[in-house]
Every structure is written in structure tokens, then in C-alpha cells.
Design an enzyme around this catalytic site. Structure first.
Site, PDB file in Angstrom:
ATOM      1  N   PHE A   1      -2.745  -7.112 -11.109  1.00  0.00           N
ATOM      2  CA  PHE A   1      -2.723  -5.748 -10.557  1.00  0.00           C
ATOM      3  C   PHE A   1      -1.693  -4.892 -11.280  1.00  0.00           C
ATOM      4  O   PHE A   1      -1.951  -3.745 -11.639  1.00  0.00           O
ATOM      5  CB  PHE A   1      -2.408  -5.815  -9.060  1.00  0.00           C
ATOM      6  CG  PHE A   1      -2.210  -4.470  -8.410  1.00  0.00           C
ATOM      7  CD1 PHE A   1      -3.289  -3.728  -7.959  1.00  0.00           C
ATOM      8  CD2 PHE A   1      -0.935  -3.932  -8.259  1.00  0.00           C
ATOM      9  CE1 PHE A   1      -3.094  -2.489  -7.368  1.00  0.00           C
ATOM     10  CE2 PHE A   1      -0.737  -2.697  -7.673  1.00  0.00           C
ATOM     11  CZ  PHE A   1      -1.839  -1.976  -7.231  1.00  0.00           C
ATOM     12  N   GLU A   2      -0.516  -5.473 -11.512  1.00  0.00           N
ATOM     13  CA  GLU A   2       0.548  -4.743 -12.203  1.00  0.00           C
ATOM     14  C   GLU A   2       0.133  -4.408 -13.626  1.00  0.00           C
ATOM     15  O   GLU A   2       0.384  -3.305 -14.123  1.00  0.00           O
ATOM     16  CB  GLU A   2       1.818  -5.580 -12.200  1.00  0.00           C
ATOM     17  CG  GLU A   2       3.024  -4.901 -12.818  1.00  0.00           C
ATOM     18  CD  GLU A   2       4.271  -5.743 -12.711  1.00  0.00           C
ATOM     19  OE1 GLU A   2       5.322  -5.291 -13.199  1.00  0.00           O
ATOM     20  OE2 GLU A   2       4.200  -6.845 -12.143  1.00  0.00           O
TER      21      GLU A   2
ATOM     22  N   ASP B   1       0.846  -1.192   0.000  1.00  0.00           N
ATOM     23  CA  ASP B   1       0.000   0.000   0.000  1.00  0.00           C
ATOM     24  C   ASP B   1       0.882   1.243   0.000  1.00  0.00           C
ATOM     25  O   ASP B   1       1.727   1.413   0.876  1.00  0.00           O
ATOM     26  CB  ASP B   1      -0.887  -0.008   1.249  1.00  0.00           C
ATOM     27  CG  ASP B   1      -2.031   0.999   1.174  1.00  0.00           C
ATOM     28  OD1 ASP B   1      -1.827   2.087   0.586  1.00  0.00           O
ATOM     29  OD2 ASP B   1      -3.120   0.699   1.686  1.00  0.00           O
TER      30      ASP B   1
ATOM     31  N   ASP C   1       4.365   0.461  -8.178  1.00  0.00           N
ATOM     32  CA  ASP C   1       4.039   1.274  -9.349  1.00  0.00           C
ATOM     33  C   ASP C   1       3.708   2.702  -8.941  1.00  0.00           C
ATOM     34  O   ASP C   1       3.188   3.462  -9.741  1.00  0.00           O
ATOM     35  CB  ASP C   1       2.865   0.659 -10.132  1.00  0.00           C
ATOM     36  CG  ASP C   1       1.564   0.681  -9.348  1.00  0.00           C
ATOM     37  OD1 ASP C   1       1.611   0.737  -8.100  1.00  0.00           O
ATOM     38  OD2 ASP C   1       0.487   0.644  -9.978  1.00  0.00           O
TER      39      ASP C   1
END
Length: 271
Positions: free
Chosen positions: A250-251, A175, A211
Site C-alpha cells: 500500500f505504501e 483511514d 501518507d
């Protein structure tokens, strides 16, 4: 103020007879949805005064995930209660062990375990659906080199793992806590690195990926400044994504939005 990794418990003059205004945990923390599965609050974390880098998420568990939790938790799962030191050689039949902190739904963890059966993965998260999903994936793939830990990774590192017992630590897409007032909640901080270094064997690698550009910059700064770690990149910068780290869903979503993913691989020094 930075978070303390060695908090002192609050003074309780009479544990047998609590005060009238004593803290009463909410039911979701004390009533397990799976009596033979992960505990909702394994370490009694409401008694520990420490800023956390995570928030427990209570989302829907599918039938398959729930069945996996009921059937497999007793064999491949463990609660982080802070009571006993784990013998990793026994838990993983002598394999070198990498700790993965935060694994989401577990797809990438399962892929890495399948690709490298000679390495044990101790995967830690607090997300019950993800725990069930990873257990189901491990069973389906015959991945006996995966164990799922439920709870706070700091308590696991600090109280339940022996010194120099880990062959690596992976922190993928933690997070980012993007708001400035929440930056103290970010996991990759100097105090965390000091603790992690004590549990990593010399030469073991801490591998982070994010990211979120500002978080990547902070990671690079604090890791570069820490005396117990050295960058595996000769230029002192970010590393390309290694082949063993799968491209996660997710990436992929982040890349579709134009996000830039940064990998950081820092080695535990020999001192």
C-alpha cells in the site's frame, strides 16, 4: 463534537421484552460466516453510541483464508467482546507485547513478527480476509508471537487490557477520512491518546505512519500537545521510517503516486 470513549449504554427498561420498534441488527452482523472463527459483531457494537474510525468491510474470503480462519482461530484468534481482561503474559508466554491497530492483509505484520520473535504482536482489525491471511502467514512462517484480534480497538484498550501492559502501539496508514465533515472519525485524537497512554508502559512508543499530509499534520499537532507523550525526535518533527517497519505494498503504491509518507514516534512519558 469529539467522540466519547466512555459512552453510556442506552436505557433499556425491559431487556427481556424489547419494544416493538427496538433495533434489529442486520443478518450480516449476527450470522457468522465461520462458526468457529471471528464473530461478525463481537461486542454488540450497535448498542454503543460512539463515532467510529473504521467501517466493517465484507469482501470475499479466499479458500486459503477461510481454511486458516477455521483451523487457527481457536488457537491464535480472539474476539473483542469487552467481557474479560486479557492476561497478555499468558497469551504471549511472557513476551513484551505491541498492539497493532489495523493491519490490512497482514504482510507487514508477519514480516515484523519474523524479524523480532522476542516481541509479541497483538494485531487488531475488522477485515475478515485480512484476518485469515495473517493467520495463514503466521502458520506458514511459524510465527507463534502473533495473535489476531477481531473488533474495535477502543473496546480492547478500554475494557480488556490492563494498565501499563503494552510495550508499544502501532497505527500504520489508518483511514485518513479526508473530507472535513469526517475528520471526527480519525483515530488519532486527544481522547484516544489519553486512553492509549493508560495502557502503555512508561517509555513505550506510539508509532504512527500516514501518507496523507493533512492527517500527518494533525497527528503531529495532537501528539505534541498531549502531556503523556514526547517526541523521540529532538527537532520535534517527523521521524524517518525505522528499519523495523517494512515498506508495505500500500505504501509503495502511494509513493508511486507521489505521496509523502510521514512516521511519528512518540514516547510515553514517565509521569
Amino acid at each position: 463534537m469529539s467522540e466519547s470513549l466512555n459512552p453510556q449504554p442506552p436505557h433499556r427498561p425491559d431487556a427481556a421484552a424489547p419494544e416493538a420498534n427496538a433495533y434489529v441488527p442486520p443478518k450480516w452482523r449476527t450470522e457468522p460466516r465461520f462458526p468457529d472463527g471471528p464473530s461478525p459483531d463481537p461486542a454488540g457494537s450497535h448498542h454503543e453510541r460512539r463515532i467510529r474510525s473504521f467501517q466493517p468491510r465484507r469482501s470475499r474470503v479466499t479458500t486459503g483464508q477461510g481454511e486458516a480462519l477455521k483451523r487457527l482461530w481457536g488457537t491464535w484468534g480472539l474476539d473483542i467482546d469487552g467481557h474479560d481482561v486479557i492476561d497478555l503474559k499468558v497469551l504471549f508466554d511472557g513476551l513484551p507485547v505491541v498492539l497493532e491497530i489495523g493491519f490490512g492483509m497482514g504482510e507487514a505484520t508477519a514480516q515484523m513478527a519474523a524479524a523480532d520473535p522476542a516481541t509479541g504482536i497483538l494485531a487488531v482489525d475488522v477485515h475478515t480476509p485480512g484476518q485469515g491471511n495473517l493467520l495463514a502467514l503466521a502458520e506458514r512462517g511459524g510465527l507463534d508471537n502473533v495473535r489476531v484480534a477481531n473488533g474495535d480497538a477502543i473496546i480492547l484498550l478500554r475494557e480488556m487490557l490492563p494498565p501499563a501492559s503494552l510495550a508499544g502501539i502501532r497505527v500504520y496508514f489508518p483511514d485518513p477520512w479526508p473530507k472535513a465533515r469526517h475528520h471526527k472519525r480519525r483515530l488519532i485524537q486527544p481522547e484516544f491518546l489519553t486512553l492509549a497512554a493508560t495502557r502503555l508502559a512508561p517509555g513505550a512508543v506510539l508509532h504512527c505512519a500516514t501518507d496523507w499530509e493533512p492527517y500527518a499534520e494533525q497527528m503531529l499537532e495532537v501528539l505534541t500537545a498531549h502531556p503523556d507523550f514526547e517526541n523521540t525526535r529532538p527537532d520535534g518533527g517527523y521521524a524517518p521510517r525505522p528499519d523495523f517497519r517494512p515498506l508495505t505494498r500500500f505504501e509503495g503504491q502511494g509513493l508511486d503516486k507521489g505521496h509523502v509518507v510521514h512516521d511519528l514516534l512518540f514516547r510515553r512519558t514517565e509521569n
